[in-house]
Design a protein around this motif. Structure first.
Motif, PDB file in Angstrom:
ATOM      1  N   LYS A 338       0.850  -1.188   0.000  1.00 23.06           N
ATOM      2  CA  LYS A 338       0.000   0.000   0.000  1.00 23.06           C
ATOM      3  C   LYS A 338       0.889   1.243   0.000  1.00 23.06           C
ATOM      4  O   LYS A 338       2.089   1.161   0.310  1.00 23.06           O
ATOM      5  CB  LYS A 338      -0.915   0.007   1.225  1.00 23.06           C
ATOM      6  N   PRO A 339       0.319   2.408  -0.319  1.00 23.17           N
ATOM      7  CA  PRO A 339       1.151   3.621  -0.300  1.00 23.17           C
ATOM      8  C   PRO A 339       1.762   3.930   1.050  1.00 23.17           C
ATOM      9  O   PRO A 339       2.770   4.635   1.127  1.00 23.17           O
ATOM     10  CB  PRO A 339       0.163   4.717  -0.729  1.00 23.17           C
ATOM     11  N   TYR A 340       1.175   3.397   2.104  1.00 23.97           N
ATOM     12  CA  TYR A 340       1.660   3.702   3.445  1.00 23.97           C
ATOM     13  C   TYR A 340       2.469   2.569   4.065  1.00 23.97           C
ATOM     14  O   TYR A 340       2.924   2.680   5.202  1.00 23.97           O
ATOM     15  CB  TYR A 340       0.485   4.049   4.374  1.00 23.97           C
ATOM     16  N   GLY A 341       2.615   1.414   3.366  1.00 24.57           N
ATOM     17  CA  GLY A 341       3.403   0.345   3.941  1.00 24.57           C
ATOM     18  C   GLY A 341       3.072  -1.023   3.369  1.00 24.57           C
ATOM     19  O   GLY A 341       2.361  -1.165   2.360  1.00 24.57           O
ATOM     20  N   PHE A 342       3.581  -2.080   4.058  1.00 18.40           N
ATOM     21  CA  PHE A 342       3.393  -3.469   3.635  1.00 18.40           C
ATOM     22  C   PHE A 342       2.471  -4.190   4.626  1.00 18.40           C
ATOM     23  O   PHE A 342       2.596  -4.007   5.846  1.00 18.40           O
ATOM     24  CB  PHE A 342       4.740  -4.215   3.597  1.00 18.40           C
ATOM     25  N   PHE A 343       1.582  -5.046   4.069  1.00 13.85           N
ATOM     26  CA  PHE A 343       0.817  -5.970   4.899  1.00 13.85           C
ATOM     27  C   PHE A 343       1.514  -7.331   4.817  1.00 13.85           C
ATOM     28  O   PHE A 343       1.743  -7.859   3.732  1.00 13.85           O
ATOM     29  CB  PHE A 343      -0.630  -6.083   4.430  1.00 13.85           C
ATOM     30  N   VAL A 344       1.809  -7.897   6.002  1.00 15.57           N
ATOM     31  CA  VAL A 344       2.594  -9.120   6.092  1.00 15.57           C
ATOM     32  C   VAL A 344       1.751 -10.196   6.757  1.00 15.57           C
ATOM     33  O   VAL A 344       1.183  -9.993   7.840  1.00 15.57           O
ATOM     34  CB  VAL A 344       3.877  -8.881   6.912  1.00 15.57           C
ATOM     35  N   ASP A 345       1.651 -11.355   6.110  1.00 20.30           N
ATOM     36  CA  ASP A 345       0.925 -12.493   6.668  1.00 20.30           C
ATOM     37  C   ASP A 345       1.825 -13.206   7.668  1.00 20.30           C
ATOM     38  O   ASP A 345       2.928 -13.651   7.338  1.00 20.30           O
ATOM     39  CB  ASP A 345       0.524 -13.447   5.541  1.00 20.30           C
ATOM     40  N   LEU A 346       1.330 -13.336   8.911  1.00 20.47           N
ATOM     41  CA  LEU A 346       2.099 -13.960   9.984  1.00 20.47           C
ATOM     42  C   LEU A 346       1.544 -15.324  10.374  1.00 20.47           C
ATOM     43  O   LEU A 346       1.796 -15.814  11.471  1.00 20.47           O
ATOM     44  CB  LEU A 346       2.110 -13.050  11.222  1.00 20.47           C
ATOM     45  N   GLY A 347       0.807 -15.937   9.463  1.00 14.05           N
ATOM     46  CA  GLY A 347       0.253 -17.254   9.751  1.00 14.05           C
ATOM     47  C   GLY A 347      -1.132 -17.161  10.377  1.00 14.05           C
ATOM     48  O   GLY A 347      -1.306 -17.516  11.543  1.00 14.05           O
ATOM     49  N   GLY A 348      -2.097 -16.697   9.609  1.00 10.24           N
ATOM     50  CA  GLY A 348      -3.469 -16.566  10.105  1.00 10.24           C
ATOM     51  C   GLY A 348      -3.838 -15.145  10.489  1.00 10.24           C
ATOM     52  O   GLY A 348      -5.019 -14.812  10.558  1.00 10.24           O
ATOM     53  N   VAL A 349      -2.863 -14.319  10.750  1.00  4.71           N
ATOM     54  CA  VAL A 349      -3.112 -12.908  11.056  1.00  4.71           C
ATOM     55  C   VAL A 349      -2.163 -12.053  10.224  1.00  4.71           C
ATOM     56  O   VAL A 349      -1.119 -12.530   9.766  1.00  4.71           O
ATOM     57  CB  VAL A 349      -2.911 -12.610  12.566  1.00  4.71           C
ATOM     58  N   SER A 350      -2.558 -10.779  10.033  1.00  3.30           N
ATOM     59  CA  SER A 350      -1.749  -9.871   9.229  1.00  3.30           C
ATOM     60  C   SER A 350      -1.210  -8.751  10.092  1.00  3.30           C
ATOM     61  O   SER A 350      -1.905  -8.248  10.995  1.00  3.30           O
ATOM     62  CB  SER A 350      -2.584  -9.281   8.078  1.00  3.30           C
ATOM     63  N   GLY A 351       0.038  -8.372   9.798  1.00  2.80           N
ATOM     64  CA  GLY A 351       0.655  -7.247  10.470  1.00  2.80           C
ATOM     65  C   GLY A 351       0.992  -6.158   9.483  1.00  2.80           C
ATOM     66  O   GLY A 351       1.166  -6.417   8.276  1.00  2.80           O
TER      67      GLY A 351
END
Length: 434
Positions: A338-351
């Motif tokens: 996204k323009p403001y950062g990265f969404f990272v999959d942590l195994g069932g949840v996103s950070g």
């Protein structure tokens, strides 16, 4: 002379030639005399004067009937101005006097001579040898402030709506329980308000002398009785507990006890919860879940509208959140940029790895750091289970600012060792903030 047009001159009448009335027969009663016409002028301001007695007249030898003379008009008196209360009662003379001054000495009140009508109360003097009376103030009267306040406390209402009070069971009827809560009358708890669920035996549930905690639902009536409820207090405590569980992001176990077209119902801390079909792992066959125990998380908790919505699918996410903490090093995969950062999959949840937390150097484009689908390691700097948010940071793993942009593989390989130093920095920041 006829034809001249001039009338004949009028001749004066001879008094001797006046007509005489016909003679009355002998022995007849004399005719009553006629009163001369009278003219009386009455003004509005004048009071009606009484008629004077009639005076006899000598108009005939055989008549002695009195004839009233013409009345004399009463003199007109100018209207007197209306006297006000100050002039009539002499109010200026009694200003500043007390009741004792108005009543006078005790001897006069017990049977002494009455005061004269024209004697002003202000002129009353004390008897010789007696001190003059002075005005009495409130302090001169007997007044016990402590007794007055104690009387107010005894009659003060006990329990306001919404207040939690302690009491002792003192009796019961078929429709409820009487509880002594310290008022002038006991509090009454209806049978339907004795607790959550169905209570079949009140005597076993509420024996005499049992201390209980209740909630005031209605203030005292004319008899001083207060309506109380143990059920309302239990519901309030249940909502508070459920809100705390939601805030902590806990996963709870519930037993399904009903279903409808939209989902299934369950019981949690005495509250009725609802799980939509879309939030069930087996939503297509939700009727078969009756009697089963499910692990669920919270979607909505609203005590005002009495809505408690749960989710079985979100429970997996909540369980994952329970394993995460601030300062923990996690590994994940970039799933969105996204323009403001990265969404990272942590195994069932996103950070979220925000652009301000990627590196300490100048970053012109996010893709200079990571690409979509790339694996990375990052530190957790914030966890919000209620909102489902996790904040990540890779800048704390750098040595010099901007190291990630020029030696990303080295930073990722040494992430475990660098994480220990970063945790110390995070704790220091928390202490400074606290």
């Amino acid at each position: 002379m006829a034809g001249t047009g001039n009338p004949a001159p009028r001749q004066p009448r001879n008094p001797a030639q006046r007509p005489t009335p016909p003679a009355r027969p002998a022995g007849s009663a004399p005719a009553p005399l006629r009163k001369p016409p009278q003219v009386l002028m009455i003004k509005k301001e004048d009071e009606a004067a009484p008629d004077p007695p009639l005076a006899p007249t000598a108009s005939g030898p055989a008549s002695a009937t009195p004839v009233a003379p013409a009345p004399v008009a009463a003199p007109v008196r100018p209207p007197s101005p209306a006297a006000d209360d100050d002039d009539r009662f002499d109010l200026a003379g009694i200003e500043g006097l007390t009741m004792a001054d108005l009543l006078g000495p005790a001897t006069d009140r017990r049977g002494g001579s009455a005061r004269s009508a024209g004697r002003a109360p202000a002129a009353t003097e004390a008897a010789p040898g007696e001190s003059s009376r002075q005005a009495r103030t409130v302090d001169d009267f007997d007044f016990d402030e402590e007794a007055f306040l104690a009387a107010l406390d005894e009659n003060a209402p006990v329990g306001t709506t919404g207040e939690v009070v302690q009491g002792v069971v003192i009796g019961m009827e078929s429709d409820g329980v009487y509880v002594d809560i310290g008022g002038k009358a006991p509090g009454f708890m209806p049978k339907s308000e004795c607790g959550l669920g169905v209570i079949t035996n009140l005597k076993e549930r509420f024996p005499k002398g049992l201390p209980i905690e209740v909630l005031v639902t209605r203030e005292q009536n004319a008899d001083g009785m207060v309506t109380i409820s143990a059920r309302a207090l239990a519901l309030r405590q249940s909502w508070e507990k459920v809100r705390q569980l939601e805030k902590e992001g806990k996963v709870v176990q519930v037993k399904v006890n009903g279903f409808n077209r939209g989902g299934v119902t369950c019981d949690l801390e005495g509250l009725r919860g609802f799980i939509p079909r879309s939030q069930l792992n087996e939503g297509e066959n939700h009727e078969a879940l009756i009697g089963q125990t499910l692990g669920v998380a919270f979607l909505e908790v609203n005590a005002e509208t009495r809505k408690l919505v749960l989710s079985e699918k979100r429970a997996a996410t909540a369980a994952r959140f329970a394993t995460l903490e601030v300062g923990q090093l996690v590994e994940g995969q970039v799933v969105s940029i996204k323009p403001y950062g990265f969404f990272v999959d942590l195994g069932g949840v996103s950070g979220l790895l925000h652009q301000s937390s990627i590196t300490g150097g100048a970053l012109r484009d996010l893709r200079e750091a990571f690409q979509q689908g790339e694996h990375l390691k990052a530190l957790i700097t914030a966890v919000d289970p209620a909102r489902g948010r996790i904040a990540l940071n890779t800048a704390l793993l750098e040595g010099p600012p901007g190291e990630l942009l020029i030696a990303k593989d080295t930073v990722m390989a040494e992430a475990e060792d660098r994480a220990h130093r970063a945790r110390s920095l995070l704790r220091q920041q928390e202490q400074d903030a606290g």
